[in-house]
Design a protein around this motif. Structure first.
Motif, PDB file in Angstrom:
ATOM      1  N   VAL A 439      -0.368  -8.151  -3.277  1.00  0.00           N
ATOM      2  CA  VAL A 439       1.147  -7.148  -3.749  1.00  0.00           C
ATOM      3  C   VAL A 439       0.695  -5.993  -4.193  1.00  0.00           C
ATOM      4  O   VAL A 439       1.663  -5.396  -3.877  1.00  0.00           O
ATOM      5  CB  VAL A 439       1.569  -9.127  -4.571  1.00  0.00           C
ATOM      6  N   ASP A 440      -0.434  -6.256  -5.437  1.00  0.00           N
ATOM      7  CA  ASP A 440      -0.143  -4.573  -5.967  1.00  0.00           C
ATOM      8  C   ASP A 440      -1.305  -3.436  -5.485  1.00  0.00           C
ATOM      9  O   ASP A 440      -0.733  -2.539  -6.085  1.00  0.00           O
ATOM     10  CB  ASP A 440      -0.615  -4.474  -7.451  1.00  0.00           C
ATOM     11  N   LEU A 441      -2.143  -3.589  -4.512  1.00  0.00           N
ATOM     12  CA  LEU A 441      -3.159  -2.651  -3.984  1.00  0.00           C
ATOM     13  C   LEU A 441      -2.603  -2.072  -2.043  1.00  0.00           C
ATOM     14  O   LEU A 441      -2.791  -1.772  -1.906  1.00  0.00           O
ATOM     15  CB  LEU A 441      -4.424  -2.951  -4.168  1.00  0.00           C
ATOM     16  N   TYR A 442      -2.619  -3.738  -1.895  1.00  0.00           N
ATOM     17  CA  TYR A 442      -2.364  -3.162  -0.207  1.00  0.00           C
ATOM     18  C   TYR A 442      -0.968  -3.257   0.309  1.00  0.00           C
ATOM     19  O   TYR A 442      -0.377  -2.361   1.003  1.00  0.00           O
ATOM     20  CB  TYR A 442      -3.217  -4.913   0.535  1.00  0.00           C
ATOM     21  N   ARG A 443      -0.137  -4.592  -0.351  1.00  0.00           N
ATOM     22  CA  ARG A 443       0.805  -4.026   0.672  1.00  0.00           C
ATOM     23  C   ARG A 443       1.907  -3.297   0.551  1.00  0.00           C
ATOM     24  O   ARG A 443       2.775  -2.471   1.177  1.00  0.00           O
ATOM     25  CB  ARG A 443       2.367  -6.034  -0.090  1.00  0.00           C
ATOM     26  N   PRO A 444       1.725  -2.509  -1.293  1.00  0.00           N
ATOM     27  CA  PRO A 444       2.784  -1.080  -0.870  1.00  0.00           C
ATOM     28  C   PRO A 444       2.372  -0.430  -0.687  1.00  0.00           C
ATOM     29  O   PRO A 444       3.374   1.046  -0.096  1.00  0.00           O
ATOM     30  CB  PRO A 444       2.425  -0.821  -2.778  1.00  0.00           C
ATOM     31  N   GLY A 445       1.120   0.146   0.475  1.00  0.00           N
ATOM     32  CA  GLY A 445       1.070   0.932   0.880  1.00  0.00           C
ATOM     33  C   GLY A 445       1.168   0.878   2.673  1.00  0.00           C
ATOM     34  O   GLY A 445       0.326   1.650   3.810  1.00  0.00           O
ATOM     35  N   GLN A 446       1.608  -0.498   3.048  1.00  0.00           N
ATOM     36  CA  GLN A 446       1.779  -1.051   4.027  1.00  0.00           C
ATOM     37  C   GLN A 446       2.923  -1.866   3.959  1.00  0.00           C
ATOM     38  O   GLN A 446       3.139  -3.211   4.688  1.00  0.00           O
ATOM     39  CB  GLN A 446       0.485  -2.397   4.761  1.00  0.00           C
ATOM     40  N   PRO A 447       4.428  -1.351   3.836  1.00  0.00           N
ATOM     41  CA  PRO A 447       5.704  -2.471   3.248  1.00  0.00           C
ATOM     42  C   PRO A 447       5.811  -3.128   4.653  1.00  0.00           C
ATOM     43  O   PRO A 447       6.852  -3.445   4.601  1.00  0.00           O
ATOM     44  CB  PRO A 447       5.961  -1.536   3.049  1.00  0.00           C
ATOM     45  N   SER A 448       5.573  -1.982   5.800  1.00  0.00           N
ATOM     46  CA  SER A 448       6.255  -2.997   7.280  1.00  0.00           C
ATOM     47  C   SER A 448       6.341  -4.420   7.900  1.00  0.00           C
ATOM     48  O   SER A 448       6.757  -4.745   8.782  1.00  0.00           O
ATOM     49  CB  SER A 448       6.553  -1.773   7.643  1.00  0.00           C
ATOM     50  N   TYR A 449       4.781  -4.788   7.170  1.00  0.00           N
ATOM     51  CA  TYR A 449       4.508  -6.047   8.381  1.00  0.00           C
ATOM     52  C   TYR A 449       4.885  -7.051   8.030  1.00  0.00           C
ATOM     53  O   TYR A 449       5.553  -7.196   6.878  1.00  0.00           O
ATOM     54  CB  TYR A 449       3.183  -6.393   7.671  1.00  0.00           C
TER      55      TYR A 449
END
Length: 564
Positions: A439-449
């Motif tokens: 939620v805090d490291l991965y998703r902010p940089g890859q928000p479209s999945y």
């Protein structure tokens, strides 16, 4: 252990883990379902989950040993906790629920910026990742001692079980499983306490045990003497302990995630308050077990060292074995003198014979000092024979009693207590590590999945952190008393994290840049003081928080806030 013990141990663990996994086999393909159980938890489920997350195997292995060695004064560590529960329930819970965040650090990006959110998340990941390794090492000691297996094998075995049901069912699996674990824990504690008193000599009851422990300085519940180098006193507990609890329950994702699952604000608040009411009594009971163990070993011969695996290895050594056996003989002789003096002291206390009690007390103290001297010689000898031996043997005190004195069946139950606590605490930590990573490291940089992608990523992250925790657990034997090691590790990071959230909640005019750089400086100062001074670790929580708050105000000055 007997076949009955193995049956009870295996049956208890299989039922708890199996039932939790079966109940949550459809965790869902959404982050809300997988990470927060659909936010449907009741207050009592939240409260039990919070308590189980804290009550790791370290609690039941190391805390009685702490009291056996140092008395009850460790209870002061928790004095600030009830106040912290009230403050978090009033200020933090409404904010988290209103924003419907998945993690505590998600809130920081809206309040400051992504850089501050990422920094706080990284501090948590480092601290919790290492702590999870410690939580895993403690139960591995149990299996290693029981089975005679290599400690690395038992670490991997337990770690594999933990990873399996955490990955399969997510937060709901952890919480449902923890409810059964808490029940087993409380039953086991009551059984152990009863047996310790039951095994005392005829004519020596519970009240006599407490009076004897008090004369030996073990009922040192409250110390009002102020000393910054003293880890446990009233002032460190009400200040440093308060700040540690505020940070742990208010900003540590392993705890925040427990009450984010509540169906509304009221349920989450009641769960926290339940923990505030029950935590100190629970810790008091666990510490009292350690004190009763101390009294028990005044009448029963304690091992020269409780670290049985190392003792056996050295005892069979041609070079060191004869010297160790000679120390054992001296130890047995001194024990007989101490047991006789202790019996005289108890009799004098029962008849209020002050003069005889004073004389017996002097004799007990002399034999106790002699015993301590022999133990120190033995530890030195063990260290020479096995240089890797670092952990204090007090971590083995409760385990030694369970294995040597409990009847068949109850051994399996008490071991199930330790392993249940281990799996519950470590699984919650692993679940929180996976949540924060995605939620805090991965998703902010890859928000479209799609959400299913992030659920799969959470499972992968859980496996990765589980393996890292297993790796760190293999080095945990080099640390001091485990219950202290966990709290020291937390105190190195919690103050800084708490400072960031204090600024976020209460200093609305402070912007992102000021708080970020203040946090960086605060963390550097805390680490420098840890390596360079002897300050009691609880004070780092106040220091780290104070530096962040003061630094943020100083750097912000009259500048407008950079983020809202």
């Amino acid at each position: 252990m007997s076949g009955l013990d193995w049956l009870i141990l295996g049956g208890t663990l299989l039922f708890i883990v199996g039932y939790g996994t079966w109940r949550t086999r459809r965790a869902g393909d959404t982050l809300d379902g997988y990470l927060l159980g659909g936010r449907q938890a009741s207050w009592w489920g939240i409260g039990l989950s919070i308590m189980a997350t804290q009550a790791s195997a370290i609690t039941f292995l190391s805390t009685p040993g702490q009291a056996y060695d140092d008395g009850m004064r460790f209870i002061q560590f928790y004095f600030g906790l009830p106040i912290a529960m009230v403050l978090i329930a009033v200020f933090a819970v409404p904010i988290y629920h209103r924003l419907r965040v998945f993690t505590a650090y998600e809130y920081l990006e809206g309040r400051f910026d992504r850089r501050t959110r990422t920094f706080a998340a990284l501090l948590f990941l480092v601290q919790r990742g290492l702590s999870n390794g410690l939580s895993l090492y403690a139960p591995a000691l149990v299996l290693s001692a029981i089975l005679g297996w290599n400690i690395h094998l038992t670490v991997w075995l337990l770690g594999g079980v933990m990873i399996a049901y955490t990955v399969s069912g997510g937060t709901r699996a952890v919480m449902v499983t923890q409810q059964g674990q808490v029940l087993v824990i409380f039953v086991g504690l009551l059984v152990a306490g009863y047996l310790l008193v039951h095994y005392l000599p005829a004519g020596v009851g519970f009240t006599d045990a407490l009076r004897l422990a008090g004369h030996q300085g073990k009922l040192n519940l409250v110390d009002f003497h102020f000393d910054p180098k003293d880890r446990y006193n009233f002032w460190s507990g009400m200040t440093g302990g308060l700040f540690l609890a505020l940070s742990y329950f208010g900003t540590d994702q392993s705890q925040v995630q427990r009450y984010l699952t509540g169906r509304d604000i009221t349920e989450s608040r009641l769960g926290l308050l339940m923990n505030g009411l029950l935590k100190i009594p629970m810790q008091f009971g666990i510490l009292l077990l350690g004190v009763l163990l101390f009294v028990f070993y005044q009448f029963n011969l304690a091992p020269l060292t409780f670290n049985r695996p190392v003792y056996i290895q050295v005892a069979h050594s041609e070079q060191y074995g004869p010297a160790l056996r000679e120390l054992e003989r001296e130890h047995a002789t001194v024990f007989e003198a101490r047991r006789h003096a202790t019996g005289q002291l108890v009799a004098a206390l029962q008849t209020n014979d002050v003069e005889t009690a004073a004389a017996a007390q002097t004799h007990v103290q002399a034999t106790q000092a002699a015993t301590q001297g022999l133990r120190q010689q033995a530890q030195k000898l063990l260290k020479q024979a096995v240089p890797a031996t670092e952990a204090k043997d007090t971590d083995y005190v409760f385990l030694t009693f369970v294995l040597n004195y409990l009847p068949q069946g109850l051994v399996g139950l008490l071991i199930a207590v330790v392993l249940s606590a281990a799996l519950g605490s470590a699984a919650a930590g692993l679940n929180a590590l996976a949540s924060t990573t995605v939620v805090d490291l991965y998703r902010p940089g890859q928000p479209s999945y799609p959400e299913t992608h992030y659920v799969k990523a959470s499972r992968v992250a859980a496996v990765a952190w589980g393996v890292l925790g297993i790796g760190f657990a293999t080095f945990a034997a080099r640390l001091e008393n485990l219950i202290q090691a966990v709290n020291i590790l937390g105190s190195l990071f919690y103050g800084t994290i708490l400072g960031i959230f204090m600024v976020a909640f209460f200093l609305k005019k402070v912007g992102a840049s000021a708080v970020f750089w203040s946090a960086v400086v605060a963390q550097a100062i805390v680490l420098m003081l840890f390596f360079a001074t002897d300050i009691g670790y609880l004070w780092y929580n106040i220091l780290g928080c104070g530096v962040v708050v003061a630094g943020s105000l100083l750097l912000q000055g009259r500048k407008p806030a950079t983020a809202a």
